[in-house]
Design an enzyme around this catalytic site. Sequence first.
Site, PDB file in Angstrom:
ATOM      1  N   ASP A  27       0.826  -1.211   0.000  1.00 46.06           N
ATOM      2  CA  ASP A  27       0.000   0.000   0.000  1.00 46.06           C
ATOM      3  C   ASP A  27       0.860   1.261   0.000  1.00 46.06           C
ATOM      4  O   ASP A  27       1.988   1.246   0.490  1.00 46.06           O
ATOM      5  CB  ASP A  27      -0.925  -0.026   1.234  1.00 46.06           C
ATOM      6  CG  ASP A  27      -2.057   0.977   1.127  1.00 46.06           C
ATOM      7  OD1 ASP A  27      -2.365   1.424   0.003  1.00 46.06           O
ATOM      8  OD2 ASP A  27      -2.635   1.319   2.172  1.00 46.06           O
ATOM      9  N   TRP A  32       2.748   7.998  -2.645  1.00 40.28           N
ATOM     10  CA  TRP A  32       4.129   8.170  -3.112  1.00 40.28           C
ATOM     11  C   TRP A  32       4.136   9.053  -4.362  1.00 40.28           C
ATOM     12  O   TRP A  32       4.958   9.969  -4.484  1.00 40.28           O
ATOM     13  CB  TRP A  32       4.722   6.793  -3.434  1.00 40.28           C
ATOM     14  CG  TRP A  32       6.157   6.794  -3.867  1.00 40.28           C
ATOM     15  CD1 TRP A  32       7.257   6.644  -3.064  1.00 40.28           C
ATOM     16  CD2 TRP A  32       6.652   6.950  -5.206  1.00 40.28           C
ATOM     17  NE1 TRP A  32       8.405   6.695  -3.821  1.00 40.28           N
ATOM     18  CE2 TRP A  32       8.065   6.879  -5.141  1.00 40.28           C
ATOM     19  CE3 TRP A  32       6.050   7.137  -6.446  1.00 40.28           C
ATOM     20  CZ2 TRP A  32       8.877   7.000  -6.265  1.00 40.28           C
ATOM     21  CZ3 TRP A  32       6.859   7.256  -7.575  1.00 40.28           C
ATOM     22  CH2 TRP A  32       8.265   7.188  -7.479  1.00 40.28           C
ATOM     23  N   ASN A  75     -11.162  -2.645  -4.706  1.00 38.38           N
ATOM     24  CA  ASN A  75     -10.421  -1.723  -5.570  1.00 38.38           C
ATOM     25  C   ASN A  75     -11.146  -1.419  -6.887  1.00 38.38           C
ATOM     26  O   ASN A  75     -10.760  -0.500  -7.612  1.00 38.38           O
ATOM     27  CB  ASN A  75      -8.997  -2.246  -5.860  1.00 38.38           C
ATOM     28  CG  ASN A  75      -8.068  -2.143  -4.659  1.00 38.38           C
ATOM     29  OD1 ASN A  75      -7.177  -2.972  -4.470  1.00 38.38           O
ATOM     30  ND2 ASN A  75      -8.243  -1.115  -3.837  1.00 38.38           N
ATOM     31  N   SER A 203      -7.821  -4.313   5.763  1.00 42.86           N
ATOM     32  CA  SER A 203      -8.427  -4.093   4.447  1.00 42.86           C
ATOM     33  C   SER A 203      -8.840  -5.401   3.758  1.00 42.86           C
ATOM     34  O   SER A 203      -8.578  -5.599   2.566  1.00 42.86           O
ATOM     35  CB  SER A 203      -7.489  -3.277   3.545  1.00 42.86           C
ATOM     36  OG  SER A 203      -7.170  -2.041   4.149  1.00 42.86           O
TER      37      SER A 203
HETATM   38  C1  IPE Z   1      -5.325  -2.649   0.223  1.00 47.10           C
HETATM   39  O1  IPE Z   1      -5.033  -1.317  -0.001  1.00 47.10           O
HETATM   40  C2  IPE Z   1      -5.424  -3.388  -1.073  1.00 47.10           C
HETATM   41  C3  IPE Z   1      -4.176  -3.626  -1.783  1.00 47.10           C
HETATM   42  C4  IPE Z   1      -2.988  -3.291  -1.357  1.00 47.10           C
HETATM   43  C5  IPE Z   1      -4.288  -4.321  -3.035  1.00 47.10           C
HETATM   44  P1  IPE Z   1      -6.172  -0.216  -0.150  1.00 47.10           P
HETATM   45  O2  IPE Z   1      -5.489   1.065  -0.424  1.00 47.10           O
HETATM   46  O3  IPE Z   1      -7.191  -0.651  -1.140  1.00 47.10           O
HETATM   47  O4  IPE Z   1      -6.829  -0.249   1.293  1.00 47.10           O
HETATM   48  P2  IPE Z   1      -7.649   0.880   2.075  1.00 47.10           P
HETATM   49  O5  IPE Z   1      -8.698   1.394   1.134  1.00 47.10           O
HETATM   50  O6  IPE Z   1      -6.674   1.951   2.437  1.00 47.10           O
HETATM   51  O7  IPE Z   1      -8.178   0.187   3.263  1.00 47.10           O
HETATM   52  C1  IPE Z   2      -1.682   0.219  -3.237  1.00 48.08           C
HETATM   53  O1  IPE Z   2      -1.462   1.581  -3.310  1.00 48.08           O
HETATM   54  C2  IPE Z   2      -1.953  -0.399  -4.572  1.00 48.08           C
HETATM   55  C3  IPE Z   2      -3.306  -0.911  -4.755  1.00 48.08           C
HETATM   56  C4  IPE Z   2      -4.270  -0.847  -3.879  1.00 48.08           C
HETATM   57  C5  IPE Z   2      -3.582  -1.535  -6.023  1.00 48.08           C
HETATM   58  P1  IPE Z   2      -2.661   2.619  -3.278  1.00 48.08           P
HETATM   59  O2  IPE Z   2      -3.067   2.898  -4.683  1.00 48.08           O
HETATM   60  O3  IPE Z   2      -3.742   2.160  -2.398  1.00 48.08           O
HETATM   61  O4  IPE Z   2      -1.928   3.868  -2.669  1.00 48.08           O
HETATM   62  P2  IPE Z   2      -2.520   4.920  -1.627  1.00 48.08           P
HETATM   63  O5  IPE Z   2      -3.039   4.118  -0.478  1.00 48.08           O
HETATM   64  O6  IPE Z   2      -3.598   5.667  -2.338  1.00 48.08           O
HETATM   65  O7  IPE Z   2      -1.358   5.765  -1.271  1.00 48.08           O
HETATM   66 MG    MG Z   3      -4.103   2.411  -0.440  1.00 46.70          MG
END
Ligand code: IPE
Ligand code: IPE
Ligand code: MG
Length: 247
Positions: A27, A32, A75, A203
């Site tokens: 995550d 980033w 997602n 999550s």
């Molecule tokens: C968890 O990250 C899912 C993955 C890393 C694939 P999310 O970014 O979707 O989780 P939340 O929404 O912060 O809980």
């Molecule tokens: C994790 O990074 C990747 C996936 C969930 C696919 P995020 O896209 O959730 O990154 P943040 O949480 O918005 O920083």
């Molecule tokens: Mg995330």
Amino acid sequence: MERNPVTELREKIDMDRLPSHIAIIMDGNGRWAKKRLLPRTAGHREGMKRVIDIVQVASELNIKYLSLYAFSTENWKRPKEEIDGLMKLLVEYIRIELDRIHRNNIKIQTMGDLSKIPEFARKEIKRAIDTTQNNTKMVLNIGLNYGGRDEIIRGIKSLLEDIRMGKINIEEVDEGSFKNYLYTKDIPDPDLLIRPSGELRISNFMLYQIAYTEFWFSDILWPDFKEEHLYMAIIDYQRRNRRFGGI
Ligand code: IPE
Ligand code: IPE
Ligand code: MG
């Protein structure tokens, strides 16, 4: 000779007490990218490079199972362009890495309902699974359209179906037999779960399997996650006293 701090850290790991299964909620890609005023996809691309690095490091360490959360059942709520970008990166990852993964004797497995993954990506995933199916050094288990609740409900449905068909009796349903209805039927529960990015939550990841897993949380964003962070997590893990309810 000058000592390399990363090497020093690695040498602190007790190679006889390694976690057999490490799971990672990758995550922080979006944050980033935002910090650098880049599009979110640039964060995912950098995150993919960390997948390449960490798979390599974990396999060199002799970790037997590595589970990576790549795309959750939640997602799909993201903008279509971001989802498309993630699916394309998945394909790119397989095209870049499959040869090396196979040469390193790593077996690719997935958990999650692949039927909703777009055809162009599903084809590549299937190719990766088929190519590596007999490999034995490490299992790389990727969560794709994976949700812990979804997994449990699917398991229950398929168990009920087997009961109806007379393949199993209600009396035979216990933790041992129920495991066979989960995506992880062939792999042990995670010993160590790592979540970077500063979020202190699960999550919907491996809800059933983490009953006695040790957690390691960190503020590092996934694209900044380096081998030393994996070493730190393992060293921390090795300092813990796992009682599993005993004394
Ligand atoms: C968890 O990250 C899912 C993955 C890393 C694939 P999310 O970014 O979707 O989780 P939340 O929404 O912060 O809980
Ligand atoms: C994790 O990074 C990747 C996936 C969930 C696919 P995020 O896209 O959730 O990154 P943040 O949480 O918005 O920083
Ligand atoms: Mg995330």
